[in-house]
Scaffold this motif. Structure first.
Motif, short mmCIF file in Angstrom:
data_model
loop_
_atom_site.label_atom_id
_atom_site.label_comp_id
_atom_site.label_asym_id
_atom_site.label_seq_id
_atom_site.Cartn_x
_atom_site.Cartn_y
_atom_site.Cartn_z
N PHE A 65 0.84 -0.87 0.00
CA PHE A 65 0.09 0.39 0.25
C PHE A 65 0.78 1.15 -0.18
O PHE A 65 0.54 2.13 -0.15
CB PHE A 65 -1.15 0.33 1.09
N TRP A 66 1.91 1.29 0.37
CA TRP A 66 3.04 2.24 0.54
C TRP A 66 4.35 1.79 0.10
O TRP A 66 4.51 0.85 0.06
CB TRP A 66 2.34 2.47 2.50
N GLN A 72 2.58 8.11 -11.53
CA GLN A 72 1.13 8.13 -11.22
C GLN A 72 0.63 7.12 -11.73
O GLN A 72 0.64 7.04 -12.97
CB GLN A 72 0.28 9.39 -11.89
N THR A 73 0.95 5.77 -11.25
CA THR A 73 0.53 4.61 -11.75
C THR A 73 -0.32 3.73 -11.39
O THR A 73 -0.86 2.58 -11.66
CB THR A 73 1.06 3.32 -10.72
N GLY A 74 -1.68 4.99 -10.24
CA GLY A 74 -2.58 4.81 -9.12
C GLY A 74 -2.93 4.85 -7.90
O GLY A 74 -2.22 4.19 -7.89
N SER A 75 -3.68 5.74 -8.11
CA SER A 75 -3.33 6.38 -6.78
C SER A 75 -2.84 6.97 -5.57
O SER A 75 -2.51 6.56 -4.72
CB SER A 75 -4.18 5.52 -5.83
N VAL A 76 -1.37 7.20 -6.68
CA VAL A 76 -0.01 7.49 -5.60
C VAL A 76 -0.14 9.20 -5.18
O VAL A 76 -0.76 10.79 -6.05
CB VAL A 76 0.81 7.95 -6.96
N THR A 77 -0.22 9.16 -3.85
CA THR A 77 -0.50 10.47 -3.47
C THR A 77 0.78 10.03 -2.02
O THR A 77 1.35 9.66 -1.38
CB THR A 77 -1.78 10.58 -2.09
N SER A 78 1.31 11.70 -1.67
CA SER A 78 2.30 11.82 -1.18
C SER A 78 1.98 11.77 0.44
O SER A 78 0.91 12.04 0.67
CB SER A 78 2.57 13.40 -1.30
N THR A 79 2.72 10.96 1.24
CA THR A 79 2.96 10.86 2.56
C THR A 79 3.48 11.75 3.42
O THR A 79 3.60 11.08 4.71
CB THR A 79 2.63 9.46 2.77
N GLY A 80 4.77 12.15 2.90
CA GLY A 80 5.89 12.76 3.51
C GLY A 80 7.39 13.23 2.93
O GLY A 80 7.12 12.02 1.40
N ALA A 140 14.68 11.64 0.32
CA ALA A 140 13.64 9.94 0.37
C ALA A 140 12.15 11.19 0.31
O ALA A 140 11.74 12.08 1.11
CB ALA A 140 13.82 9.65 1.46
N GLY A 141 11.60 10.30 -0.62
CA GLY A 141 9.78 10.98 -0.91
C GLY A 141 9.05 9.84 -0.24
O GLY A 141 9.49 8.83 -1.13
N GLN A 142 7.79 10.46 0.29
CA GLN A 142 7.14 9.13 0.56
C GLN A 142 5.35 8.72 -0.06
O GLN A 142 5.08 9.89 -0.20
CB GLN A 142 6.69 8.60 1.67
N TYR A 143 4.75 8.09 0.24
CA TYR A 143 3.60 7.90 -0.98
C TYR A 143 2.81 6.00 -0.87
O TYR A 143 3.92 5.81 -0.16
CB TYR A 143 4.17 8.52 -2.70
N ASN A 144 2.14 7.07 -0.79
CA ASN A 144 0.54 5.77 -1.13
C ASN A 144 0.00 5.19 -2.48
O ASN A 144 0.56 6.10 -3.44
CB ASN A 144 -0.58 6.00 -0.30
N HIS A 145 0.06 4.20 -2.73
CA HIS A 145 -0.42 3.84 -4.34
C HIS A 145 -0.98 2.56 -4.09
O HIS A 145 -1.71 2.70 -3.08
CB HIS A 145 0.99 3.19 -4.37
N GLU A 146 -1.95 2.13 -5.19
CA GLU A 146 -2.66 1.22 -5.02
C GLU A 146 -2.21 -0.36 -4.47
O GLU A 146 -1.07 -0.52 -4.70
CB GLU A 146 -3.98 1.47 -6.27
#
Length: 240
Positions: free
Chosen positions: A128-129, A153-161, A202-208
């Motif tokens: 998920f992350w 953006q491969t699907g539902s990619v949103t930044s988390t920090g 480092a970049g953090q993100y959620n995804h499908e």
């Protein structure tokens, strides 16, 4: 244990305790005999007559051995101490070894003069992350630096920090989404310096849910050193 056997055992213990309590070894006499025996070493083997208390102790051990062989248990002939602990031996060839994390997906490193870099998906990422790591190394101080991480953006990619191993106050950070990418950008503030060393951004993100393909992700870095302008860029190998 009961009956005659128990009586014999208790009587033996009592006699051994009495004998041990009455004995007073002559230490000076014993040491003198040992010294004489050592001095006579060049004249061949010398038989040293053992003092009486040593013979008593030897007899005690012999009697104890007979009792054990006959089915008796002698807990302690002279004192009631607990049995000594036995050291636990490790299995042959076993030893502690340090663990090493694996599973990161890393691109080939790229260099520009004294600056080098690499990109990797952090091994702690899950279904998920994820976290994308850009490692930047420099053999000389940098007077300017801009690092950009582009996550497709491969699907539902949103930044988390986001974070960096250099001081936070030394950088201006921006986050944008454009042209199908989530764009993380770190810019060194004017008057600040990046010292020689190896640093991470480092970049953090959620995804499908499921394994994410990082094959479309990119990073780049532009810097200035005493030798002039420097630039590196690279990508990330596909996830899995």
């Amino acid at each position: 244990m009961s009956g005659p056997r128990r009586d014999v055992d208790e009587e033996l213990r009592a006699r051994l305790r009495a004998a041990a309590g009455e004995h007073r070894p002559d230490r000076a006499r014993i040491l003198a005999r040992v010294e004489r025996g050592m001095a006579a070493g060049n004249r061949g083997p010398t038989r040293v007559r053992l003092p009486g208390w040593v013979r008593v102790a030897g007899a005690t051990v012999a009697v104890a051995g007979v009792l054990v062989a006959g089915g008796y248990t002698v807990a302690s002939a002279v004192r009631d101490d607990a049995p000594a602990r036995r050291p636990v031996a490790a299995p042959p060839g076993s030893r502690e070894t340090g663990s090493r994390e694996t599973g990161s997906r890393e691109s080939g490193s790229r260099e520009s003069g004294p600056v080098w870099s690499s990109g990797a998906v952090d091994p702690h990422s899950n279904e998920f992350w994820a976290q994308s790591n850009v490692t930047l190394g420099t053999g000389t101080p940098l007077t300017s630096l801009t690092v950009e991480l582009r996550v497709a953006q491969t699907g539902s990619v949103t930044s988390t920090g986001a974070w960096r191993s250099l001081p936070e106050d030394d950088f201006t950070f921006t986050l944008d989404e454009r042209d199908g990418f989530l764009v993380y950008r770190w810019t060194l503030k004017e008057g600040r310096t990046v010292p020689a060393g190896e640093w991470m951004f480092a970049g953090q993100y959620n995804h499908e849910r499921g394994g994410r393909d990082a094959g479309g992700d990119r990073y780049s870095a532009a810097a200035t050193a005493a030798s002039g302008s420097l630039a590196v860029r690279g990508g990330f190998t596909p996830d899995g």
